[in-house]
Design a protein around this motif. Structure first.
Motif, PDB file in Angstrom:
ATOM      1  N   GLN A 141       0.822  -1.209   0.000  1.00 13.07           N
ATOM      2  CA  GLN A 141       0.000   0.000   0.000  1.00 13.07           C
ATOM      3  C   GLN A 141       0.857   1.260   0.000  1.00 13.07           C
ATOM      4  O   GLN A 141       0.568   2.216  -0.721  1.00 13.07           O
ATOM      5  N   ARG A 145       1.036   3.894  -3.032  1.00 15.73           N
ATOM      6  CA  ARG A 145       0.675   5.284  -2.718  1.00 15.73           C
ATOM      7  C   ARG A 145       1.779   6.228  -3.193  1.00 15.73           C
ATOM      8  O   ARG A 145       1.501   7.276  -3.790  1.00 15.73           O
ATOM      9  N   ARG A 149       1.350   8.877  -6.280  1.00 16.15           N
ATOM     10  CA  ARG A 149       1.541  10.279  -5.921  1.00 16.15           C
ATOM     11  C   ARG A 149       2.564  10.918  -6.853  1.00 16.15           C
ATOM     12  O   ARG A 149       2.385  12.051  -7.313  1.00 16.15           O
TER      13      ARG A 149
END
Length: 284
Positions: A141, A145, A149
């Protein structure tokens, strides 16, 4: 060799020292799903589309009859997802083998030789073994992420995403080292290819997973590098990107390219009387 008319866009992710073989496979799979949706090859996110297609499949044996448009759209969507799922499963198989790919390439276009966009994912030359407990390893995760991003905040990448492209074919390639001039495939989805010249007008995005970190980041005494044991001396810094190497996909004696035998055909949503036919699938 002449230079590309359109200069490749380089996105350095710098997460190679955080990856296990498993997490590297997962992030590649999620990137392919993201690109399929972001570039409008599927009308909804993969997760949502998969959910409603599966719900529709579970109701196929019922007496309720859908409209012709709904049934035709269901065939289109389910076939595209089945092909994509098989490709993604095969990539995970390649990542779990003794010889992991050095690159995964996604080409969007009628054929690879006429592709409009190409996404080249440069994988780490080294990943942690599954049993490694190094503090450098990040969770799936967290890695995903950080990756997404970086992508959504990249100004150069936003320029590519600003211009939409119509649904077309998604072709997947992988590049692997050739061991003793032998194929090192772990799945049946890919077949050897001599490669192709990339069109001069093709937009090429290079996502570099390799790390700048040259320190020993493993809690294990040995790494597995393409099935061989190594030590800290094998850990290389992120290599400099040479624009010319992204002008073509070409197999050599030491490096082989493989093309997926399955192709995902992009498609638009089907709207009847102002509403998507998928609404009826979800209400089934």
């Amino acid at each position: 060799m002449s230079s590309c008319k359109v200069k490749p866009i380089i996105v350095n992710l710098n997460i190679g020292d955080q990856l296990t073989l498993i997490s590297c496979g997962h992030v590649i799979v999620e990137l392919i799903k993201f690109i399929a949706y972001q570039r409008l090859q599927i009308p909804y996110t993969y997760q949502w589309l998969k959910q409603i297609v599966n719900k529709k499949k579970m109701c196929e044996d019922q007496d309720k009859k859908d409209s012709f448009q709904s049934e035709r759209h269901f065939l289109t969507a389910s076939t595209a997802l089945d092909n994509l799922d098989y490709i993604l499963k095969s990539i995970l198989q390649e990542m779990s083998g003794s010889s992991i790919p050095e690159e995964v390439c996604i080409a969007l276009g009628a054929t690879p030789m006429t592709c409009r966009e190409m996404y080249r994912l440069i994988l780490p030359t080294l990943c942690h073994k599954p049993q490694c407990h190094s503090p450098h390893i990040a969770s799936d995760q967290k890695i995903q992420r950080n990756v997404f991003r970086t992508m959504v905040t990249s100004e150069s990448l936003s320029q590519v995403f600003f211009d939409s492209i119509p649904p077309t074919n998604m072709h997947i390639f992988i590049r692997k080292k050739s061991l003793n001039n032998q194929d090192t495939l772990n799945s049946d989805c890919f077949e050897p290819t001599t490669g192709c010249r990339i069109p001069r007008k093709t937009k090429v995005v290079v996502m570099n997973f390799q790390t700048d970190n040259q320190e020993n980041v493993s809690c294990c005494n040995e790494f597995e590098i393409f099935g061989e044991s190594g030590n800290v001396d094998n850990l290389k810094p992120r290599r400099e990107i040479d624009f010319e190497e992204f002008e073509e996909i070409e197999s050599t004696d030491t490096m082989k390219w493989y093309q997926s035998t399955y192709v995902m055909k992009g498609f638009k949503d089907c709207v009847v009387n102002g509403a998507s036919v998928t609404n009826s699938w979800n209400d089934s």
